[in-house]
Design a protein around this motif. Structure first.
Motif, short mmCIF file in Angstrom:
data_model
loop_
_atom_site.label_atom_id
_atom_site.label_comp_id
_atom_site.label_asym_id
_atom_site.label_seq_id
_atom_site.Cartn_x
_atom_site.Cartn_y
_atom_site.Cartn_z
N VAL A 140 71.24 24.88 -10.10
CA VAL A 140 70.74 25.82 -8.82
C VAL A 140 69.63 27.33 -8.57
N THR B 144 68.01 30.31 -7.26
CA THR B 144 68.34 30.93 -5.90
C THR B 144 67.64 32.52 -5.98
N TYR C 222 67.76 21.68 -8.39
CA TYR C 222 67.30 22.41 -7.22
C TYR C 222 66.99 23.38 -6.46
N ALA D 223 67.31 26.29 -4.37
CA ALA D 223 68.35 26.87 -2.96
C ALA D 223 68.00 28.24 -2.01
N TYR E 294 73.47 24.93 3.98
CA TYR E 294 73.46 23.64 2.31
C TYR E 294 74.31 22.95 3.27
N ALA F 16 63.22 23.27 0.12
CA ALA F 16 64.73 22.96 0.22
C ALA F 16 64.63 21.68 0.09
N VAL G 9 69.80 20.14 4.80
CA VAL G 9 70.05 21.15 4.88
C VAL G 9 68.97 21.61 5.54
#
Ligand code: UDP
Ligand code: MN
Length: 235
Positions: A7, A9, A102, A104, A110, A165, A217
């Motif tokens: 993930v 971020t 992914y 995010a 989420y 996203a 999401v």
């Protein structure tokens, strides 16, 4: 054993940073087999962020990727989160061979089911994102579980009018495109990044979230807090 989800971020310092990361960390705590790549758009690490990550119990990497000044000065269209996401991609190239990537953002919302869904990604998957643009939705248009187009409030001549996203890619697929990076071009980051990956056809896109009928999401945006220096007299 399920595949690792990486993930990515992007985050940056502002009054909302810790609340956003608190909320996101509480979601990610509930997801098995994830590595949280938190990349701060800052020159130095924040001990508050580090503390939050430590106590989350999530397997994480905390990295820095300040936005280059030349882009920072463009007040109107900032390429937000670009250096951060590229740093995350580079980390994955150096540290992973399998798994799912992914993107995010720290302020989105989420559903836990999203992570079960994206774990199915073989090459590239897509799914609806709620609360994007004035339309309130960005999604592949799907008929009989087959891709027929994109619905998005901002086409701008893009081949892939999607939000970060709204898709996931496998590590294997990313590694096949050693030069794929995200460009510092506000509004075109997703489209140009996807075009830099190994060519894929619309038919290759794996349509998740029950053939894109479910929103898992949301592109939520937190109202900015503007602390003032006005003093209030407490009597
Ligand atoms: N972000 C960043 N530096 C900035 C602005 C934003 O790293 O100067 C990050 C932010 O934390 C978020 C992502 O980039 O994870 C997208 O930014 P934002 O949510 O502000 O943009 P939106 O797409 O919601 O307009
Ligand atoms: Mn956002």
């Amino acid at each position: 054993e399920s595949l690792m989800i990486y993930v990515i971020t992007p985050t940056y310092k502002r009054p909302e940073q810790i609340p956003e990361l608190t909320r996101l960390s509480h979601t990610l705590r509930l997801v098995k087999n994830i590595t949280w790549l938190v990349i701060d758009d800052a020159e130095s690490k924040s001990s508050v962020v580090e503390k939050l990550l430590n106590k989350s119990g999530i397997r994480y990497e905390y990295m820095l990727a300040p936005m280059p000044n030349e882009f920072r000065s463009n007040k109107k269209y900032l390429p937000r989160g670009v250096s951060n996401r590229n740093k995350g991609i580079t980390w994955i190239r150096n540290n992973a061979k399998t798994g799912i990537i992914y993107f995010a953002d720290d302020d989105n919302t989420y559903d836990l089911k999203l992570f079960e869904e994206i774990r199915k990604t073989k090459k590239i998957s897509m799914f609806p994102v709620g609360l994007v643009t004035h339309l309130g939705l960005s999604t592949p248009i799907v008929k009989n579980c087959t891709f027929i187009g994109f619905y998005d409030g901002y086409y701008a001549g893009r081949k892939y009018p999607v939000d970060f996203a709204g898709f996931a890619i496998s590590v294997e697929f990313l590694l096949k495109s050693p030069n794929a990076t995200i460009p510092f071009k506000a509004g075109y980051e997703e489209d140009l990044f996807l075009k830099r990956l190994l060519p894929f056809s619309f038919g290759d896109i794996e349509l998740l979230a029950s053939c894109c009928t479910e929103i898992l999401v949301w592109h939520t945006q937190t109202k900015k807090n503007h602390p003032t220096r006005k003093t209030t007299m407490i009597k």
